[in-house]
Design an enzyme around this catalytic site. Structure first.
Site, PDB file in Angstrom:
ATOM      1  N   CYS A  90       0.839  -1.201   0.000  1.00 31.53           N
ATOM      2  CA  CYS A  90       0.000   0.000   0.000  1.00 31.53           C
ATOM      3  C   CYS A  90       0.871   1.247   0.000  1.00 31.53           C
ATOM      4  O   CYS A  90       1.590   1.477  -0.944  1.00 31.53           O
ATOM      5  CB  CYS A  90      -0.959  -0.042   1.189  1.00 31.53           C
ATOM      6  N   GLU A 130       2.758   2.564   2.958  1.00 31.02           N
ATOM      7  CA  GLU A 130       3.620   2.784   4.116  1.00 31.02           C
ATOM      8  C   GLU A 130       5.096   2.789   3.736  1.00 31.02           C
ATOM      9  O   GLU A 130       5.536   2.036   2.878  1.00 31.02           O
ATOM     10  CB  GLU A 130       3.355   1.739   5.204  1.00 31.02           C
TER      11      GLU A 130
END
Length: 509
Positions: free
Chosen positions: A153, A155
């Site tokens: 994602c 991060e």
């Protein structure tokens, strides 16, 4: 990791010495893409399925990122990866491009030409913002430049040197809902929060915000206590020797990866629904305390009734109240206040293995589940309706175009987070031709100049999605951008499909 930079010296040597042609290299990469897709994530069940309804395995490749010396990392291998991505159109690996001030404009435009085809890849990340975030989190410049986006994602992390753990999601507007109801949860019919006072007796907006902050502090205390218990279990009972061997400093300090042996240790709390609470606070501040068009009791009653028979109140809070996502300083000031509260109660909290706790704005798919366990919200969001993903505005609230959205989103200091996800949706006609690519490139450059962390695009029209929902067999290969990843539209539960369909279709000009 940075696959193009890892492969570049081998590619150049083989090309130079005649062992490989560019087309053969491309075919090898295509075979690698197939192998990625032979490794599906295990099926999920129960609450885990509701919070993260996807079967992707979150392998993320960074392409075009800065080199260790700070120069642009774009090479012929970077363009090859874009071509392979475009040709294969597979869910895995999740492919992103890092765009810095030093990135060639050609590279950005070629990446956007792939993105424009509407299947959700590649996502766009800001190299300078990533470096600033990693520096804020205590990484050295050398280590920060070696890394980037290290999972599927948004991060940030330092690959091979950091144990960074996502510890689950925090439903921010649900915390506000608990505060509104004195800690009582109508969904479970239980007292799950603390009594922060009777909202109907509060005479100023500041009292309301203070009540939210108290409830937030309590909920985060409970969550961190649970996180720490789980972390101690991993430290004591779940060593990972292979991962420890592959992560710097574990052998040097004689500690397992799960026990704090890696050079860096970080724990993220993924915050969800900041747009909903911002707009809800705006609804109370503007309508109850300033304009006095309704009482607090009337607004709370309307929420409890899901706005049924409260049409005038619904119209005021939904259509006649400042909203996040429109470059409206009234709403965006409240956004900053919420972000500051999250930083105050979350950032820097220590964990048993020595991690630092960090705020992150990442939902995966739990923004749908979180909405399902909530009553109606003061901003006009109906009961059970999904929350917005990441830092994206509420569906239909962003009415001033995509440039207003990025200006609002940039008012969160994203360099003090572990990542912040922003989705934008366009119809194919809006981004058609060279003018369309120019507009998209300008939007990306502008957002990144404002220190935005990430932006990604769904390029598809509502009618196509509705047809795919009605006739799934005719659209078996339709891929859409969900949150920080892509998935087959047919693989998504109906509630998530509906959420994607309802996202605002933006236009330039």
């Amino acid at each position: 990791g940075k696959l193009d930079q890892h492969l570049e010296p081998f590619y150049e040597k083989d090309i130079e010495e005649g062992r490989l042609t560019r087309e053969e290299a491309r075919e090898l990469l295509e075979n690698l893409w197939i192998q990625f897709n032979n490794q599906p994530a295990p099926p999920k069940v129960g609450i885990t399925l509701k919070e993260s309804g996807t079967y992707t395995d979150f392998c993320n490749l960074n392409t075009g990122a800065l080199r260790p010396d700070g120069t642009s990392g774009v090479s012929d291998v970077s363009y090859l990866i874009l071509e392979v991505m475009d040709e294969m159109k597979l869910l895995q690996p999740s492919s992103n491009v890092q765009i810095s001030r030093k990135s060639p404009e050609k590279f950005l435009r070629e990446a956007l030409k792939v993105s424009r085809k509407g299947w959700g890849q590649p996502a766009m990340y800001n190299s300078e913002a990533i470096l600033a975030e990693l520096s804020y989190l205590g990484k050295t410049v050398d280590d920060a430049r070696e890394s980037g986006i290290c999972s599927g994602c948004v991060e940030v992390g330092v690959a091979g040197k950091e144990a960074y753990v996502l510890t689950g999601y925090l439903n921010i507007p649900k915390v506000f809902e608990l505060a509104m109801n004195r800690g009582y949860d109508h969904y479970t019919d239980k007292q799950v929060g603390i009594d922060v006072g009777d909202f109907t007796k509060m005479t100023t907006y500041e009292e309301v915000f203070d009540a939210f902050h108290q409830e937030l502090q309590y909920v985060v205390d409970v969550k961190v206590a649970g996180n720490n218990l789980i972390e101690r279990m991993y430290m004591e009972f779940m060593p990972v020797p292979l991962l420890s061997v592959m992560s710097d400093d574990c052998i040097k300090v004689g500690k397992d990866y799960n026990a704090g042996g890696a050079r860096y240790n970080t724990s993220y709390i993924q915050c969800v629904g900041i747009a909903t609470i911002t707009d809800s606070l705006a609804a109370m501040k503007h309508n109850v305390f300033e304009e006095k068009t309704m009482t607090m009791q009337e607004l709370l009653d309307a929420c409890e009734a899901d706005f049924e028979n409260y049409e005038e109140i619904y119209d005021r809070v939904y259509n006649d109240t400042p909203k996040y996502g429109n470059d409206d300083e009234y709403a965006d000031t409240l956004l900053r206040d919420v972000a500051a509260s999250l930083q105050e109660v979350i950032a820097g909290r220590p964990t048993p293995k020595g991690s630092k706790t960090v705020v992150e704005f990442l939902p995966t798919t739990c923004h749908v589940y979180f909405g399902q366990v909530m009553e109606a919200s003061p901003n006009g969001r109906h009961k059970g309706i999904p929350l917005p993903d990441g830092i994206s505005p509420e569906k239909g609230a962003d009415r001033n175009g995509p440039t207003a959205v990025i200006k609002s989103a940039s008012k969160i200091d994203q360099t003090k987070t572990g990542g912040a996800l922003l989705n934008q949706k366009f119809t194919p006609s809006v981004v058609a031709g060279e003018a369309g690519i120019t507009n998209m490139a300008s939007l990306v450059r502008s957002y990144f100049a404002l220190d935005g962390h990430h932006i990604q695009f769904n390029v598809i029209d509502r009618d196509t999605l509705l047809k795919a929902q009605k006739h799934p067999k005719e659209y078996e290969n339709l891929i859409v951008r969900v949150a920080g990843y892509s998935d087959y539209f047919n693989n998504l539960e109906k509630a998530l499909q509906d959420e994607i369909i309802s996202r605002t279709e933006q236009a330039f000009g």
